[in-house]
Design a protein around this motif. Structure first.
Motif, short mmCIF file in Angstrom:
data_model
loop_
_atom_site.label_atom_id
_atom_site.label_comp_id
_atom_site.label_asym_id
_atom_site.label_seq_id
_atom_site.Cartn_x
_atom_site.Cartn_y
_atom_site.Cartn_z
N GLN C 280 0.83 -1.21 0.00
CA GLN C 280 0.00 0.00 0.00
C GLN C 280 0.86 1.26 0.00
O GLN C 280 0.61 2.20 -0.74
CB GLN C 280 -0.92 0.02 1.23
CG GLN C 280 -2.01 -1.03 1.15
CD GLN C 280 -2.84 -1.06 2.42
OE1 GLN C 280 -2.53 -0.41 3.41
NE2 GLN C 280 -3.91 -1.83 2.39
N TYR C 281 1.90 1.24 0.82
CA TYR C 281 2.78 2.41 0.93
C TYR C 281 3.42 2.70 -0.43
O TYR C 281 3.46 3.83 -0.90
CB TYR C 281 3.84 2.12 1.99
CG TYR C 281 4.85 3.21 2.15
CD1 TYR C 281 4.62 4.27 3.03
CD2 TYR C 281 6.04 3.22 1.41
CE1 TYR C 281 5.54 5.30 3.17
CE2 TYR C 281 6.96 4.24 1.54
CZ TYR C 281 6.72 5.28 2.42
OH TYR C 281 7.62 6.29 2.54
N LYS C 282 3.88 1.62 -1.06
CA LYS C 282 4.54 1.78 -2.36
C LYS C 282 3.57 2.35 -3.40
O LYS C 282 3.89 3.28 -4.13
CB LYS C 282 5.09 0.43 -2.82
CG LYS C 282 6.03 0.52 -4.02
CD LYS C 282 6.48 -0.85 -4.52
CE LYS C 282 7.49 -1.54 -3.67
NZ LYS C 282 8.83 -0.91 -3.65
N GLU C 285 2.77 6.00 -2.78
CA GLU C 285 3.89 6.83 -3.19
C GLU C 285 3.89 7.01 -4.72
O GLU C 285 4.09 8.11 -5.24
CB GLU C 285 5.20 6.16 -2.73
CG GLU C 285 6.45 7.00 -2.87
CD GLU C 285 6.41 8.28 -2.03
OE1 GLU C 285 5.71 8.31 -1.00
OE2 GLU C 285 7.06 9.25 -2.43
#
Lengths: 261, 394, 384
Positions: C280-282, C285
């Motif tokens: 999710q973070y990737k 971003e």
């Protein structure tokens, strides 16, 4: 050369789903589209206009919303469009549809060629084209896969048959139906889309094309739908269970028993 | 002419809503509102409404059809002198219809040097009208339209059937238009309403998602086309006696509006689905075009023809002549494999009369299992190669 | 995000998307694999009037601007960057004529480009990449016109275009100030093409050498005046760089969508990949980088369309930022798709290969950062 292309607005039926509770078609999310077979008819009309000069008129019988489809026809090269819309047309079978389209073509007057798709994807009958030709009393060629030449009022085409193709000649005016092998329909152009946005598309009613009420719609139809139902299936297959090896050997055994292999 | 909701009577109860097979009814402000655009006035909602609030206006005085029309006719299509199988299938069905109506069954055969015309008698025809003339050697439509129309006008049959072959679907509507009568395309069911003596013609519509039963109450003859392989062909009965009536080709009366210049045979895309005893078909579940090789391998191990459902054809994985279904071919093999095919009605319409159907799919709820004889729920990429190997070993 | 596009802009964006999805997508992998120039698709783009966008109405165009062009380039690039660059390079070739051409030159060439004839821009040479002033191709004035000699390298649309804008030295002694721009038509005697380059990415596009051997070009094909060459080059590149930015945004968008699609479907540890915080973070971003790049590119395109006099710095920023984003987002997309992402069956590895060139051509990101720094020094870092 003046060309009339007949178009029908249909639901995108390959996406059709049935509501299991109510057993009706789920219409939400089904977009109306131009009958895919008709897009080849329109493209061929535009190509013939480009080859031999002339004008392409897109003609449709349908509800008022079909006007948007006719705008799309202009964005891919039709010069103008006419919508036939009247509550009196409701319930038309193929005969009444062909009769109505025929009356409109007669009103357009200077028509040298009518092009239809081979069939629609909702009705699937393929009858309107040939019936229209008889209404107009002009030559008819079905399954056209190529227009070779048009000169001095005579057209020469390839007609697809099951084991090859025939080269056929007919004098104009004429009605043809085309198969999808005939061309690849183009995408709209920006200028076409701009033109389509501002195009005036007249709506003709039964009165405008001189159709008496008893010949239009359901009243003018020889056939009547008396029952509509969903194909019911209660049967269920004999399921072969187990791991793949077991399933495969069970199947082969069954087929051998039945002497099918 | 049209359909209307009497807003005085309508209570907005919504009973009519599920009755509409096309989902065209909305309840707005507690009143039923019918979207007439898609309506074919089938009357299902009218029948459902308990308040009699839905009216279908009939402005026309209905003149019943003349009862001087008698007899059931089958157009026996031939190509290059060979009578097509569909003619015999139609005669088998036509016999049933004629017996129910207690009338005669006739075949009409138009062509040149047509072989085995007597076979039409053996398949149930009481009379066979034959127009055999060198000028009819090619299947140019115009003389067929003119001659069949002439015969129908002369003999007044009450029912005329033809095969929904490319030729039948093209020339038969023209005959119907000439006779100003109705025609129902691609019927999958034909029976007689014995009370009204009407032909009930059932056909799939909406890509096979809906079945419609259609009648032609006021015009004669009642005409229908039927897809090849829809009805069973009965075994010929050499004892069935019938007449063969030769009729001269009325050449001078036929004004041919088109001219056949040339015929080029092209069998490159010929797929022998029609005659195949075994068909192996693949569907969307194959995932990509290369995986059709699994289907081809199994087919070659079985000596079978290769079929497809609609999505792979739409995606361009395999060419159109392989398509089985409502918009493709109707087939009736002894053995049919449906692999990675979910079983949309459109596909079922084209194959459900096969004697034995094997379905392989990873979804246990796939509709294909409702028509299959044997079902395997599992990974086709494992099962199909295994099956092919086992069959090769014998 | 609402970018307040006009009706016309929404129309051309949706048309470009339709062409990309209906015509480009089915052949994308094959064109890349075979390194085949997309003639049929160029014809589709022409038939749909997309080559008319930046051409003024009086020359059969639609009179659109930089943002219009960027929207089309982005949509094409979202599906296939090689198609987008073949399309955009024509705009690059056309800009010199559009901005500096005589009325006669415009009348002759712009309607052809509007109708779908491809154009190209010839500046780079074996000895002159980032150091563009070091070009060696000469144009010697004679009684009949100018005689061109020399070789251009890495020219997009080389061999496929009909109309070339070529930079050559009319006066070797003056260095950069001795350069001039010429319109050279394909088929002119003495004008031939070298080998087709084998590239890492954008493989369906054509990149070739242009070879001039005593190639006589009529005097009326000189664009503007002698010595204007580098002024034209700088200005044309200012106009085209937002387009490269749009190309990069399209690549990033395509990769983002592919990564989201894959991680939603791929089940690992009993649940879809997209439910894992690290994934999710990737993805988040990637999304924010892409949107920031898009916002910058559109803002710069609107600056160009507003009639601003100078936008060298802004155009460079759009190109540099968006291309760095495209490289990062595509690399992350391959990572998110794991082993599958590395395979040619999936589109993200192609996007990663395609992204790299956007950091290199039409001014490498290093040269452009340098240019930004020069501007920064001039304005002492201040902003109005």
């Amino acid at each position: 050369m003046n060309i009339v292309v007949c178009l029908k607005q249909v639901p995108g039926t390959t996406e059709v789903k049935i509501d299991p509770k109510t057993n009706t078609l789920i219409r939400q999310g089904i977009k109306n589209i131009v009958n895919p077979f008709d897009t080849y008819a329109l493209e061929e009309g535009v190509r013939l206009k480009e080859r031999f000069t002339g004008k392409v008129t897109a003609l449709s019988m349908g509800p008022p919303q079909a006007i948007e489809m006719l705008r799309d026809a202009i964005s891919v090269g039709a010069d103008d469009a006419i919508l036939l819309s009247d509550v009196a047309f409701a319930g038309s079978d193929t005969w009444a549809t062909a009769y109505t389209l025929g009356k409109a073509v007669e009103k357009i007057k200077t028509c040298d060629l009518v092009i239809c798709g081979r069939q629609t994807i909702d009705g699937d009958t393929g009858q309107v084209g040939p019936e229209l030709a008889e209404m107009l009393g002009v030559p008819f060629i079905s399954y056209v896969s190529k227009v070779e030449e048009i000169s001095s009022g005579v057209m020469c085409v390839h007609r697809m048959v099951e084991d090859g193709y025939e080269t056929i000649e007919a004098t104009l005016p004429a009605v043809i139906t085309v198969v999808k092998e005939i061309n690849t329909p183009r995408l709209p152009s920006l200028r076409g889309m701009t033109r389509a946005k501002s195009a005036q598309i007249p709506t003709w009613t039964a009165q405008d094309i001189g159709i008496e009420k008893e010949k239009a719609g359901l009243a003018g139809s020889a056939t009547q739908v008396v029952k509509v139902f969903f194909p019911q299936r209660t049967h269920h297959a004999e399921m072969l269970k187990g791991d793949p090896e077991t399933q495969v050997s069970a199947l082969i055994e069954k087929l051998r028993e039945a002497k099918l292999v | 002419m049209g359909i209307r909701v009497d807003t005085e009577k309508c209570t907005g109860c919504g009973t009519c809503q599920p009755a509409c097979p096309f989902g065209l009814i909305d309840i707005i402000d507690e009143k039923a509102r019918i979207n007439v655009a898609g309506c074919n006035l089938c009357g299902a909602c009218k029948d459902a409404c308990v308040y009699e609030a839905i009216e279908i206006e009939q402005t026309v005085v209905q003149v019943p059809a003349s009862d001087e029309y008698r007899g059931v006719w089958v157009f026996a299509e031939q190509r290059n002198g060979e009578i097509k199988g569909v003619a015999y299938e139609l005669l088998s069905k036509g016999r049933e219809l004629a017996d129910t109506l207690k009338t005669e069954l006739c075949a009409v055969c138009i062509g040149y040097n047509v072989k085995d015309v007597a076979q039409l008698n053996a398949h149930g025809a009481d009379k066979v009208y034959v127009i055999d003339d060198p000028a009819l050697a090619s299947q140019t439509e115009d003389p067929y339209v003119a001659e069949l129309t002439r015969l129908i006008r002369e003999h007044k049959p009450e029912i005329v059937l033809a095969g929904a072959t490319p030729f039948g679907r093209s020339f038969f509507p023209r005959v119907a238009a000439q006779l100003k009568t109705g025609l129902t395309a691609d019927c999958t069911g034909l029976d007689i309403d014995t009370e009204k003596k009407l032909l009930r013609q059932t056909r799939p519509t909406f890509g096979g998602n809906i079945m419609a039963t259609i009648i032609c109450p006021l015009k004669r003859p009642q005409m229908a086309t039927v897809r090849p392989r829809t009805f069973r062909r009965n075994a010929p009965d050499a004892n069935h006696k019938g007449q063969i009536i030769k009729i001269d080709f009325n050449k001078s009366a036929v004004i041919s509006k088109t001219r056949l210049l040339n015929f080029v045979a092209d069998m490159s895309e010929k797929v022998k689905l029609d005659d195949a005893d075994i068909i192996v078909s693949g569907g969307r579940g194959l995932g990509k075009p290369e995986n059709f090789q699994l289907i081809r391998d199994l087919a070659s191990a079985l000596g079978a023809a290769v079929g497809s459902s609609r999505p792979p054809v739409d995606e361009g994985w395999i060419s159109y002549p392989h398509q089985v279904g409502q918009t493709g071919k109707t087939v009736c093999p002894k053995l049919y494999f449906a692999i990675g095919i979910s079983g949309a009605v459109q596909h079922l319409a084209g194959m459900q009369t096969a004697d034995c159907i094997i379905a392989i799919n990873d979804d246990p709820d796939a509709p294909i299992f409702q028509v299959a004889t044997y079902g395997i729920v599992g990974d086709l990429f494992k099962i199909v190669p295994m099956l092919t190997e086992s069959l090769k070993k014998g | 995000m609402e970018y307040f596009l006009t009706e016309q802009q929404k129309t051309l964006k949706s048309l470009a998307r339709r062409i990309a999805e209906e015509r480009v997508l089915p052949v994308r992998a094959e064109l890349d694999e075979k390194e085949e120039f997309p003639h049929a698709i160029m014809k589709d783009l022409a038939d749909s009037d997309l080559f008319r966008i930046i051409i003024p109405e009086k020359y059969d165009g639609l009179g659109g601007g930089s943002l219009d062009l960027c929207l089309v380039v982005e949509e094409l690039s979202r599906v296939c960057s090689a198609i987008a660059v073949s399309y955009a390079a024509t705009a690059l070739g056309a800009y010199a004529i559009l901005l500096y051409g005589s009325e006669e030159q415009k009348k002759k060439y712009l309607p052809q480009i509007a109708g779908g004839k491809l154009a190209a821009f010839g500046l780079t040479e074996p000895t002159a990449g980032s150091d563009a002033s070091n070009i060696k191709t000469t144009a010697q004035k004679t009684a009949e016109g100018y005689v061109l000699n020399g070789t251009k390298q890495f020219i997009t649309n080389g061999g496929e275009a009909d109309i070339y804008t070529i930079i050559a030295l009319t006066d070797k002694t003056k260095g950069a100030r001795g350069a001039s721009a010429f319109i050279v038509e394909k088929g002119t005697p003495g004008f031939t093409f070298g080998k087709k380059e084998k590239k890492m990415g954008i493989r369906a596009s054509s990149t070739r050498e242009l070879i001039f051997r005593n190639c006589l070009v009529p005097a009326e094909n000189l664009v503007s005046r002698e010595g204007m060459g580098f002024i034209i080059v700088m200005r044309v590149l200012d106009y085209s760089r937002p387009g490269i930015g749009a190309q990069a945004v399209g690549i990033a968008q395509g990769a983002l969508e592919a990564a989201v699609d894959y991680t939603r479907q791929r089940i690992q540890f009993g649940r879809p990949l997209i439910s894992l915080p690290v994934v999710q973070y990737k993805l988040a971003e990637m999304a924010l980088q892409t949107e920031a790049a898009r916002a910058l590119v559109y803002a710069v395109a609107k600056t160009v369309d507003s009639g601003a006099k100078s936008f060298t710095e802004e155009a460079a920023m759009a190109k540099v930022f968006a291309s760095d984003v495209a490289m990062k987002v595509t690399t992350d997309a391959v990572q998110a798709c794991g082993g599958a992402g590395y395979m040619r069956d999936y589109p993200v590895e192609k996007m990663m290969r395609d992204a790299k060139i956007t950091q290199i051509y039409e001014g490498s990101n290093e040269v452009l950062r340098n240019a930004i720094a020069i501007e920064l020094r001039k304005r002492k870092g201040k902003r109005e």
